[in-house]
Design an enzyme around this catalytic site. Structure first.
Site, PDB file in Angstrom:
ATOM      1  N   ASP A  99     -44.029 -38.801  48.697  1.00  0.00           N
ATOM      2  CA  ASP A  99     -44.487 -37.708  49.547  1.00  0.00           C
ATOM      3  C   ASP A  99     -44.330 -36.400  48.791  1.00  0.00           C
ATOM      4  O   ASP A  99     -43.643 -36.335  47.759  1.00  0.00           O
ATOM      5  CB  ASP A  99     -43.730 -37.667  50.874  1.00  0.00           C
ATOM      6  CG  ASP A  99     -42.232 -37.412  50.707  1.00  0.00           C
ATOM      7  OD1 ASP A  99     -41.624 -38.026  49.808  1.00  0.00           O
ATOM      8  OD2 ASP A  99     -41.670 -36.588  51.471  1.00  0.00           O
ATOM      9  N   GLU A 116     -39.014 -38.087  51.767  1.00  0.00           N
ATOM     10  CA  GLU A 116     -37.925 -37.383  51.078  1.00  0.00           C
ATOM     11  C   GLU A 116     -37.985 -35.876  51.290  1.00  0.00           C
ATOM     12  O   GLU A 116     -36.951 -35.231  51.478  1.00  0.00           O
ATOM     13  CB  GLU A 116     -37.974 -37.702  49.575  1.00  0.00           C
ATOM     14  CG  GLU A 116     -36.770 -37.228  48.794  1.00  0.00           C
ATOM     15  CD  GLU A 116     -36.843 -35.776  48.323  1.00  0.00           C
ATOM     16  OE1 GLU A 116     -35.800 -35.207  47.950  1.00  0.00           O
ATOM     17  OE2 GLU A 116     -37.965 -35.203  48.324  1.00  0.00           O
TER      18      GLU A 116
END
Length: 494
Positions: free
Chosen positions: A118, A183
């Site tokens: 991400d 994250e």
């Protein structure tokens, strides 16, 4: 008398016999255009975990990751880690965590490599010189959101394993991967997943490797510590609604005045934290650490130029690095409820929320930091004799992480860097926070190393994020070499 036999870990820096590094490095060089195209495909996926409107892209990113690993013949799983509740009560599905395994030889070491796919938000109008989701190469640099954080390092690890397999070379260690998609927004659901898989997926893992960080300079580095992060909201509430400063100014005790006064009690102009107990919890800088910092390649003038300031808090390298890495800091981030739009507005806010954080270091526990900050702010507020109400909340309490640089993982890292870059790495710490490292350490009990390939000037989270082609390709070779060096950590008996 029979003496008990105890395991002793020895690192055997034996000859390179059996390790065909040159062939592997040549393979990487001959496939670098394919590696760049793979990164281009991944950067094109707008896997922004902070934007729920992009959640479908996030799911697609995890599926792409799993597909690439499956095509290499790995044993791949997409693990459901549950749902996410939004502030408005809406429930949406979290992106799956991807796990994979290559090799299952009980005579070999097993490493687990963590990464995330991400990214932070990015828009061209934010000041990017190029489309952030169209990988663009300029003067040897590959620009795009997530290029360095963390898509190129994840791909470099995958390509490292792929190189062994494509040349029909046996992997020197068993390799497991764990890749997540949340994250950048706090790794929602990952801690519970790690806990629930401690005795299954992680049971045979010997070492955990994280490559979600960068070098300090142009010299390769191994990272052995990160600071934690205690993030606070300090809310002061007064009138029942916002007031006209002309009509009510001078007659009420304003929340904004209170909050500014409180913020001023946190830190002195010289950077000294004024909260009792914070500085006292920190271990003093040892002679060994001082020598280590002194030997690190770091130029203050370049650092000032890079961030665009004319003066730093400290004027020598050791003090600056120590305060960047191993001393706590207070940073004030903003005030919610204050007028911040262009133009003027003559308003007295009824409620304001100051946002600040303390980057804490080993020996500082978030629970204690929360108590110290809360008690201190309430004592300072009491001195103001304000009728307004103060509420202090700690919204993040991420712990710091530190490794033992004498661990054989770090000796293996030094050997790998020497082989690929023909130099010794700097041993560095990160001023930021990577909470997953502490989670892995606490839950699995395994040794952890941070092995970065990102450049010092990659602009993580900023406009024009990039990774150089050099770091991407040579970083792939570093990972290839590191797998071999870890395989040389042997168990013997005495």
């Amino acid at each position: 008398m029979n003496c008990p036999r105890t395991p002793l870990i020895l690192l055997l820096f034996s000859s390179v016999h059996g390790f065909q590094y040159t062939n592997l490095a040549n393979y990487v060089d001959s496939h670098q255009e394919e590696y760049v195209e793979a990164l281009r495909e991944w950067v094109a996926v707008e896997s922004d975990s902070s934007n729920i409107l992009k959640r479908s892209e996030l799911h697609r990113m995890m599926e792409l990751t799993a597909k690439k690993l499956q095509q290499m013949g790995g044993s791949v799983n997409l693990i459901d880690i549950g749902n996410q509740e939004l502030p408005d009560g809406q429930i949406i599905m979290l992106p799956n965590v991807v796990t994979a395994q290559f090799g299952n030889d009980s005579d070999k070491r097993t490493v687990c490599i963590y990464g995330h796919t991400d990214v932070q938000p990015a828009k061209l109008e934010d000041g990017w010189a190029t489309d952030p989701f169209n990988l663009t190469e300029i003067n040897g640099n590959l620009y795009g959101r997530g290029a360095s954080d963390n898509k190129a390092p994840v791909l470099a690890w995958i390509h490292a394993v792929e190189a062994y397999k494509s040349l029909n070379m046996e992997l020197p260690v068993n390799v497991k991967f764990i890749f997540e998609g949340m994250e950048e927004t706090g790794s929602n659901g990952l801690d519970a997943m790690i806990q629930s898989h401690r005795d299954t997926f992680f049971s045979d893992v010997d070492y955990i490797i994280i490559s979600d960080c960068g070098w300090l300079s142009r010299k390769p580095a191994l990272t052995y510590g990160t600071r934690g992060n205690c993030y606070f909201f300090a809310e002061v509430e007064g009138p029942k609604q916002d007031l006209h400063s002309g009509v009510y100014g001078g007659t009420v005790i304003e929340p904004m005045t209170d909050i500014i006064g409180l913020l001023d009690t946190l830190i002195s102009p010289s950077g000294k934290i004024l909260i009792p107990g914070i500085r006292e919890a920190v271990a003093p800088l040892s002679d060994e650490e001082w020598k280590m910092y002194q030997d690190i390649q770091f130029d203050l003038e370049s650092y000032m130029s890079k961030i665009g300031v004319s003066q730093l808090m400290y004027n020598n390298k050791v003090d600056l690095l120590a305060h960047r890495w191993r001393y706590p800091t207070v940073s004030i981030h903003g005030i919610e409820g204050a007028f911040s739009d262009p133009g003027t507005k003559t308003v007295i806010p009824a409620k304001v929320i100051a946002k600040f954080s303390i980057r804490q270091v080993p020996n500082m526990e978030p629970v204690m930091v929360k108590k110290q900050v809360t008690e201190y702010l309430h004592s300072m507020f009491a001195k103001r004799r304000s009728p307004n109400k103060l509420k202090v909340t700690m919204v993040i309490g991420a712990k710091p992480w530190i490794a033992d640089i004498r661990d054989q993982l770090y000796e293996a890292g030094k050997a790998a860097v020497k082989r690929v870059f023909n130099t010794d790495p700097d041993l560095i710490r990160e001023g930021g926070t990577i909470p997953i490292a502490k989670t892995f350490q606490d839950v699995t009990g395994k040794s952890i190393i941070m092995l970065p390939i990102g450049g010092f000037d990659d602009g993580l989270h900023s406009q024009n994020e990039k990774i150089s082609r050099y770091n991407y390709i040579e970083g792939t070779k570093l990972f290839i070499a590191y797998l071999y060096e870890v395989s040389q950590i042997k168990k013997s008996s005495v």
